[in-house]
Scaffold this motif. Structure first.
Motif, PDB file in Angstrom:
ATOM      1  N   LYS A   1       0.852  -1.194   0.000  1.00 51.00           N
ATOM      2  CA  LYS A   1       0.000   0.000   0.000  1.00 51.00           C
ATOM      3  C   LYS A   1       0.887   1.243   0.000  1.00 51.00           C
ATOM      4  O   LYS A   1       1.757   1.390   0.840  1.00 51.00           O
ATOM      5  CB  LYS A   1      -0.900  -0.041   1.244  1.00 51.00           C
ATOM      6  N   PHE A   2       0.633   2.111  -0.954  1.00 43.56           N
ATOM      7  CA  PHE A   2       1.395   3.340  -1.130  1.00 43.56           C
ATOM      8  C   PHE A   2       0.579   4.486  -0.540  1.00 43.56           C
ATOM      9  O   PHE A   2      -0.582   4.673  -0.915  1.00 43.56           O
ATOM     10  CB  PHE A   2       1.598   3.530  -2.635  1.00 43.56           C
ATOM     11  N   ALA A   3       1.154   5.251   0.390  1.00 42.95           N
ATOM     12  CA  ALA A   3       0.436   6.388   0.996  1.00 42.95           C
ATOM     13  C   ALA A   3       1.435   7.466   1.384  1.00 42.95           C
ATOM     14  O   ALA A   3       2.409   7.191   2.084  1.00 42.95           O
ATOM     15  CB  ALA A   3      -0.341   5.925   2.224  1.00 42.95           C
ATOM     16  N   GLY A   4       1.178   8.696   0.925  1.00 43.65           N
ATOM     17  CA  GLY A   4       2.102   9.791   1.225  1.00 43.65           C
ATOM     18  C   GLY A   4       3.466   9.488   0.633  1.00 43.65           C
ATOM     19  O   GLY A   4       3.584   9.207  -0.553  1.00 43.65           O
ATOM     20  N   ASP A   5       4.498   9.527   1.480  1.00 45.60           N
ATOM     21  CA  ASP A   5       5.836   9.205   0.977  1.00 45.60           C
ATOM     22  C   ASP A   5       6.295   7.840   1.490  1.00 45.60           C
ATOM     23  O   ASP A   5       7.483   7.576   1.592  1.00 45.60           O
ATOM     24  CB  ASP A   5       6.838  10.304   1.355  1.00 45.60           C
ATOM     25  N   GLU A   6       5.314   6.980   1.786  1.00 46.52           N
ATOM     26  CA  GLU A   6       5.654   5.672   2.328  1.00 46.52           C
ATOM     27  C   GLU A   6       4.941   4.539   1.600  1.00 46.52           C
ATOM     28  O   GLU A   6       3.830   4.705   1.105  1.00 46.52           O
ATOM     29  CB  GLU A   6       5.300   5.602   3.814  1.00 46.52           C
ATOM     30  N   VAL A   7       5.616   3.414   1.585  1.00 44.51           N
ATOM     31  CA  VAL A   7       4.992   2.191   1.069  1.00 44.51           C
ATOM     32  C   VAL A   7       5.004   1.159   2.189  1.00 44.51           C
ATOM     33  O   VAL A   7       6.060   0.891   2.779  1.00 44.51           O
ATOM     34  CB  VAL A   7       5.769   1.639  -0.146  1.00 44.51           C
ATOM     35  N   LEU A   8       3.829   0.617   2.473  1.00 38.39           N
ATOM     36  CA  LEU A   8       3.728  -0.467   3.442  1.00 38.39           C
ATOM     37  C   LEU A   8       3.723  -1.785   2.665  1.00 38.39           C
ATOM     38  O   LEU A   8       2.942  -1.947   1.719  1.00 38.39           O
ATOM     39  CB  LEU A   8       2.428  -0.336   4.241  1.00 38.39           C
ATOM     40  N   ALA A   9       4.592  -2.698   3.050  1.00 35.32           N
ATOM     41  CA  ALA A   9       4.608  -4.037   2.441  1.00 35.32           C
ATOM     42  C   ALA A   9       4.522  -5.044   3.573  1.00 35.32           C
ATOM     43  O   ALA A   9       5.269  -4.947   4.549  1.00 35.32           O
ATOM     44  CB  ALA A   9       5.896  -4.242   1.644  1.00 35.32           C
ATOM     45  N   ALA A  10       3.588  -5.982   3.467  1.00 37.08           N
ATOM     46  CA  ALA A  10       3.381  -6.918   4.572  1.00 37.08           C
ATOM     47  C   ALA A  10       2.950  -8.278   4.073  1.00 37.08           C
ATOM     48  O   ALA A  10       2.299  -8.399   3.037  1.00 37.08           O
ATOM     49  CB  ALA A  10       2.322  -6.360   5.525  1.00 37.08           C
ATOM     50  N   VAL A  11       3.307  -9.299   4.845  1.00 39.30           N
ATOM     51  CA  VAL A  11       2.866 -10.666   4.572  1.00 39.30           C
ATOM     52  C   VAL A  11       2.280 -11.240   5.854  1.00 39.30           C
ATOM     53  O   VAL A  11       2.822 -11.044   6.947  1.00 39.30           O
ATOM     54  CB  VAL A  11       4.025 -11.540   4.035  1.00 39.30           C
ATOM     55  N   VAL A  12       1.146 -11.920   5.716  1.00 42.56           N
ATOM     56  CA  VAL A  12       0.407 -12.448   6.858  1.00 42.56           C
ATOM     57  C   VAL A  12       0.122 -13.926   6.631  1.00 42.56           C
ATOM     58  O   VAL A  12      -0.222 -14.337   5.523  1.00 42.56           O
ATOM     59  CB  VAL A  12      -0.955 -11.719   6.987  1.00 42.56           C
TER      60      VAL A  12
END
Ligand SMILES: [Mn+2]
Length: 210
Positions: A33-44
């Motif tokens: 997920k890309f938001a603002g100046d950050e990208v969240l990458a996750a595995v569950v």
């Protein structure tokens, strides 16, 4: 074929997954997920396998899809832990790639392996470690939360983040090089290291910001 995407010219990612032999649905999920100046990458990885495992994992991905660039990994983990109470639980590894500071902050609860493979352009610099490994903290979201301490390291153009669930042999990390497209990296790790006895998922994210 793995699913892939380029986000804002800043990262390129791909995910390859395979359900446990005999299952149709996998309880392993990923979020980018890309938001603002950050990208969240996750595995569950939902505890167990099949439908109930997937239901628990989805509770986590629903929260992560709301990522707005404002939350820390500690806040996100805490929120997921609360949401998963009374379920089978899940393990998760998460990273935030910050474009302004060119840093990677990561945190793992449970056993989803994380590796950062440095771009080959940097190999010549002896001060740079070729590979960084995420320090995992034992626990299960929804049941037992460990002390949450994330780690932050620098990011450079071409660096590759890889997350792999426990359906992938953990020694995968010793046999990979940051040498081809994210699609090929994700698929080849799955092809060579998936156990078959559990759901398996590999997420590969390449940082493309100069
Ligand atoms: Mn698993």
């Amino acid at each position: 074929m793995p699913v892939s995407e380029i986000l804002g010219g800043i990262i390129e990612w791909s995910v390859a997954s395979l359900p446990r032999r005999g299952e149709v649905e996998s309880g392993d999920c990923s979020v980018v997920k890309f938001a603002g100046d950050e990208v969240l990458a996750a595995v569950v990885d939902g505890v167990g396998h099949g439908e109930e495992a997937l239901a628990a994992a989805r509770l986590v991905t629903d929260i992560l899809q709301e990522f707005s660039g404002q939350q820390s990994l500690t806040e996100l983990m805490n929120k997921c832990h609360e949401k998963l109470r009374g379920t089978r639980g899940a393990v998760a590894s998460m990273a935030i790639l910050n474009v302004s500071s060119s840093t990677l902050t990561w945190l793992g609860v449970g056993n989803i392996e994380g590796q950062l493979l440095r771009s080959e352009f940097r190999f010549a610099e002896s001060s740079v470690k070729v590979q960084e490994t995420l320090l995992l903290r034992g626990g299960v979201l929804g049941h037992r939360l460990p002390h949450l301490i994330s780690t932050t390291i620098s990011l450079n153009y071409g660096d590759l983040l890889v997350f792999a669930t426990d359906g992938v042999r953990p020694d995968f990390a010793g046999g990979i090089y940051n040498s081809s497209s994210v699609q090929r990296m994700a698929q080849s790790i799955l092809d060579h290291f998936a156990l078959g006895t559990d759901d398996a998922l590999v997420l590969a994210v390449r940082y493309l910001h100069e």
